[in-house]
Design an enzyme around this catalytic site. Sequence first.
Site, PDB file in Angstrom:
ATOM      1  N   GLU A  25      42.339  52.499  46.656  1.00  0.00           N
ATOM      2  CA  GLU A  25      41.208  53.401  46.435  1.00  0.00           C
ATOM      3  C   GLU A  25      41.101  54.503  47.474  1.00  0.00           C
ATOM      4  O   GLU A  25      40.620  55.591  47.187  1.00  0.00           O
ATOM      5  CB  GLU A  25      39.897  52.595  46.422  1.00  0.00           C
ATOM      6  CG  GLU A  25      39.758  51.729  45.183  1.00  0.00           C
ATOM      7  CD  GLU A  25      38.478  50.913  45.202  1.00  0.00           C
ATOM      8  OE1 GLU A  25      37.437  51.443  45.627  1.00  0.00           O
ATOM      9  OE2 GLU A  25      38.521  49.739  44.798  1.00  0.00           O
ATOM     10  N   ASP A  68      39.811  47.344  45.211  1.00  0.00           N
ATOM     11  CA  ASP A  68      39.049  46.259  45.843  1.00  0.00           C
ATOM     12  C   ASP A  68      38.778  45.097  44.891  1.00  0.00           C
ATOM     13  O   ASP A  68      38.691  45.271  43.681  1.00  0.00           O
ATOM     14  CB  ASP A  68      37.702  46.795  46.351  1.00  0.00           C
ATOM     15  CG  ASP A  68      37.885  47.864  47.406  1.00  0.00           C
ATOM     16  OD1 ASP A  68      38.994  47.945  47.980  1.00  0.00           O
ATOM     17  OD2 ASP A  68      36.925  48.629  47.641  1.00  0.00           O
ATOM     18  N   ASP A  97      36.253  43.474  43.669  1.00  0.00           N
ATOM     19  CA  ASP A  97      34.879  43.299  43.223  1.00  0.00           C
ATOM     20  C   ASP A  97      34.769  43.986  41.868  1.00  0.00           C
ATOM     21  O   ASP A  97      35.748  44.499  41.353  1.00  0.00           O
ATOM     22  CB  ASP A  97      33.885  43.841  44.262  1.00  0.00           C
ATOM     23  CG  ASP A  97      34.098  45.310  44.589  1.00  0.00           C
ATOM     24  OD1 ASP A  97      34.817  46.000  43.827  1.00  0.00           O
ATOM     25  OD2 ASP A  97      33.558  45.788  45.597  1.00  0.00           O
ATOM     26  N   GLU A 112      33.445  46.786  40.852  1.00  0.00           N
ATOM     27  CA  GLU A 112      33.828  48.197  40.767  1.00  0.00           C
ATOM     28  C   GLU A 112      35.337  48.352  40.910  1.00  0.00           C
ATOM     29  O   GLU A 112      35.950  49.170  40.216  1.00  0.00           O
ATOM     30  CB  GLU A 112      33.101  49.004  41.843  1.00  0.00           C
ATOM     31  CG  GLU A 112      31.582  48.999  41.734  1.00  0.00           C
ATOM     32  CD  GLU A 112      31.048  49.632  40.447  1.00  0.00           C
ATOM     33  OE1 GLU A 112      31.679  50.583  39.937  1.00  0.00           O
ATOM     34  OE2 GLU A 112      30.012  49.147  39.939  1.00  0.00           O
ATOM     35  N   TYR A 116      37.208  49.626  57.425  1.00  0.00           N
ATOM     36  CA  TYR A 116      36.416  50.314  56.420  1.00  0.00           C
ATOM     37  C   TYR A 116      34.916  50.217  56.686  1.00  0.00           C
ATOM     38  O   TYR A 116      34.419  49.152  57.040  1.00  0.00           O
ATOM     39  CB  TYR A 116      36.739  49.722  55.048  1.00  0.00           C
ATOM     40  CG  TYR A 116      36.304  50.608  53.939  1.00  0.00           C
ATOM     41  CD1 TYR A 116      36.768  51.907  53.882  1.00  0.00           C
ATOM     42  CD2 TYR A 116      35.406  50.169  52.982  1.00  0.00           C
ATOM     43  CE1 TYR A 116      36.348  52.755  52.878  1.00  0.00           C
ATOM     44  CE2 TYR A 116      34.987  50.996  51.973  1.00  0.00           C
ATOM     45  CZ  TYR A 116      35.462  52.293  51.928  1.00  0.00           C
ATOM     46  OH  TYR A 116      35.043  53.124  50.954  1.00  0.00           O
ATOM     47  N   ARG A 175      32.288  50.953  54.578  1.00  0.00           N
ATOM     48  CA  ARG A 175      31.339  50.610  53.505  1.00  0.00           C
ATOM     49  C   ARG A 175      31.601  49.172  53.083  1.00  0.00           C
ATOM     50  O   ARG A 175      32.458  48.896  52.251  1.00  0.00           O
ATOM     51  CB  ARG A 175      31.506  51.576  52.328  1.00  0.00           C
ATOM     52  CG  ARG A 175      30.966  52.976  52.631  1.00  0.00           C
ATOM     53  CD  ARG A 175      31.037  53.897  51.443  1.00  0.00           C
ATOM     54  NE  ARG A 175      32.355  54.498  51.326  1.00  0.00           N
ATOM     55  CZ  ARG A 175      32.676  55.708  51.770  1.00  0.00           C
ATOM     56  NH1 ARG A 175      31.779  56.451  52.361  1.00  0.00           N
ATOM     57  NH2 ARG A 175      33.896  56.165  51.614  1.00  0.00           N
ATOM     58  N   HIS A 230      35.639  43.670  51.546  1.00  0.00           N
ATOM     59  CA  HIS A 230      36.244  44.142  52.789  1.00  0.00           C
ATOM     60  C   HIS A 230      35.893  43.218  53.944  1.00  0.00           C
ATOM     61  O   HIS A 230      35.093  42.315  53.797  1.00  0.00           O
ATOM     62  CB  HIS A 230      35.745  45.551  53.122  1.00  0.00           C
ATOM     63  CG  HIS A 230      35.973  46.540  52.035  1.00  0.00           C
ATOM     64  ND1 HIS A 230      37.141  47.241  51.902  1.00  0.00           N
ATOM     65  CD2 HIS A 230      35.197  46.930  51.008  1.00  0.00           C
ATOM     66  CE1 HIS A 230      37.061  48.025  50.848  1.00  0.00           C
ATOM     67  NE2 HIS A 230      35.890  47.858  50.279  1.00  0.00           N
TER      68      HIS A 230
END
Length: 770
Positions: free
Chosen positions: A12, A85, A87, A89, A291, A293, A336
Amino acid sequence: MPDMIENLVIVESPAKAKTIEKFLGKNFHVVSSFGHIRDLKKKNLGINVENDFEPVYEIPKEKTRIVAELKKAAAGAKNIWIASDEDREGEAIAWHLAAVLDLDPALTKRIVFHEITKDAIASAIENPRTIDMNLVNSQQARRILDRLVGFEISPVLWKKVQPSLSAGRVQSVAVRLIVEREREIISFNPESTFRISAFFRTLEEDLKSPVIRAEATQRFHDEKSALDFLELCSLSDYKVEDIVVKPGTRSPAPPFTTSTLQQEAYRKLGFSVSQTMTVAQRLYEGGKITYMRTDSTNLSKVALAKSREVIISLFGDRYAKTRQYQTKSKGAQEAHEAIRPTYPDNKTIQGTQNEKRLYDLIWKRTIASQMADAQIEKTAISISVSRSPAGFTATGELIKYDGFLRLYSESHDQEKIDDDKYILPPVKKDTPLYYNTISATQKFTIPPPRYTEASLVKKLEELGIGRPSTYAPTISTIQNRGYVSKEDRPGEARKIKTLKLENGKITPAVKNEITGKEKSKLFPQDIGMIVNDFLVEYFPDIVDYNFTAEVEEQFDKIADGEMKWTSMLKDFYGPFHESIENTLEKSNRKKGIRILGNHPETGEPVSVRMGRFGPLAQIGDSDNDEKPRFASLSKNQLIETITLEEALNLFRLPRSLGMHQDGEIVIGTGKYGPYVRHEGKFYSLKKGVDDPYTITIERAVEIIREKNENDRKKIIKDFGDILVLNGRFGPYLTKDKKNYRLPKGIDTEKITKHDCLEIIEKNNKTHKKS
DNA sequence: CAGTGAGCGAGCTTCCGCTTGACTT
């Protein structure tokens, strides 16, 4: 065939692509999708509700370039690995990528890793899976629900309240929190009590002997009872009644998540939420931190081991204690690691001042999280008063072993004013004590605090509302819509009563304290309150604090394959859409109107409400022949709290102060606040200093003179068509209404017109190139 | 830079979550 790549990995983030490529070696090419590549159609709803909520996806304009590049790369690769990632999303990104790049879902290798280390990546490559459609569907349900809520309620607001407004599952709750907190503050009635504190010395004769600071165990609700107590005190003897020593420990806070980083950077560095994210982004791109976020407090094994080494080398074995933290926050997805230094052995970094400061905070927090508990000893001394059943207690805290405190301790939103870390002198039971002073101070109870950006993020996270990537944008949105505003308030002076007992004499006094002083707090605006009340009335389910948590439960069920995403949406949409139709049909236009009373002289009604250009006060109504008069409310007034007197005051402007050098001086208030007008020029009044209703002509003239003088100082050189000016960011050039930056180290006193022309020409050239 | 507050109607506004740039006058 032109050099076919063996393996293409899509992640991403470009920074992540860069690091992963290093671990994977020559046979792998790593590219980035820059987040989502497709979304619901921008125009209209983008959902075919009748056709089982079929989403209409499109590639947004700003993503077309990256999608073209991805397509090209995919066409020239043998194997494609999608490493977005792990998850909801991330899974959806993988699915959209497969769809857009025309990949066979059965052949596309889906891999995930939670930490970017060689081992994690290698084991991910060993264990590819296929795209999890249940997870994808839970994301589609989330996305579509948010679109339905936002795009069906917002137009209702345009019709019933004002154009361009917005509502949403996240932002509307954020506004609600702020509005409701403000109302708690408005309706708060401060009550006062008298708090008694004393300084005792241990030796009668020696006034400089060690002193114990103590508080009365009882508070007195009025001045009389406080005075009675002090009178008893003046006649009493004191002694140490009891000493209780309690050992305790304190543990370090877990490593940073996005939310805790935002809170702590605000408290310790004074950063706004968006500023923290901008600086963190720079650190991430520079490879200095992981990361930024994330909702996880997890640290990789490598990070744990490295931190341990660092602690041992800096402080010794005794200070190291390896810990893994559980993530507590609701709805955390843990794709993350926690936010930590990429290389814990780098205590400092190169960069701007702010980058260094934020890095230092992250480094300390991470390292401290792996350090030993601090050992504390809390001491409480009770002191008896011979003539009263009430006594005093003195508390102190001694750090027996500092542990992690040697490096870092977390700040709190409301720092205790009373410092518990006060060290008590050694005393024994039954030691007689002698007072130096005993004072009673009136204390008012304080209302709940207004939210700061950071404390709002904390609250949203507790409610499970919003995600690490949206906290900062949400806070911007509610400010941009005018629902709330980040402001300072000077506060008001309040008189407090005190009594002081010294040498057997009691002296009363009155002191001033400032109450209600605020800095960078979120204040609701009228339009925010009106929209909130409208939503609470007509869409109570959507703005319920538990709404997100409830739909999240259903998204989880969809992800686990226990619920069909379309039937979840159907169950939601039926009653929801009905409430939309119902509201359109039955609700009245909301203007937040409040009738304040009648004009004391003319008897006309005086009211306040939301007008086309903001909140206004009105005298008279349009039923009569006479036209009503209007005045805008000033910045810190609310429709909800303004009084008749304050409203009438607004009509006293503009007012004339008289003549000055052939020109009339007029005080008014405009778009940019109160001003002085003189000979066609405007001069702003100083905020917090000048009051437009009481300002004198002398002060107005002074403002005019000051401003004109500053304007003269602003011009460093005047070459006719070119000016060298002093600006906010230092000196600059201006010509033909265009501004030019000056090269570094130039002496503005000696600058010539020729120099200026050269700078302008150079600047224009470089501009054309880019 | 410094006002505005009637009503009509065309055409616009709007969500949340993933990502980073382009801008600094």
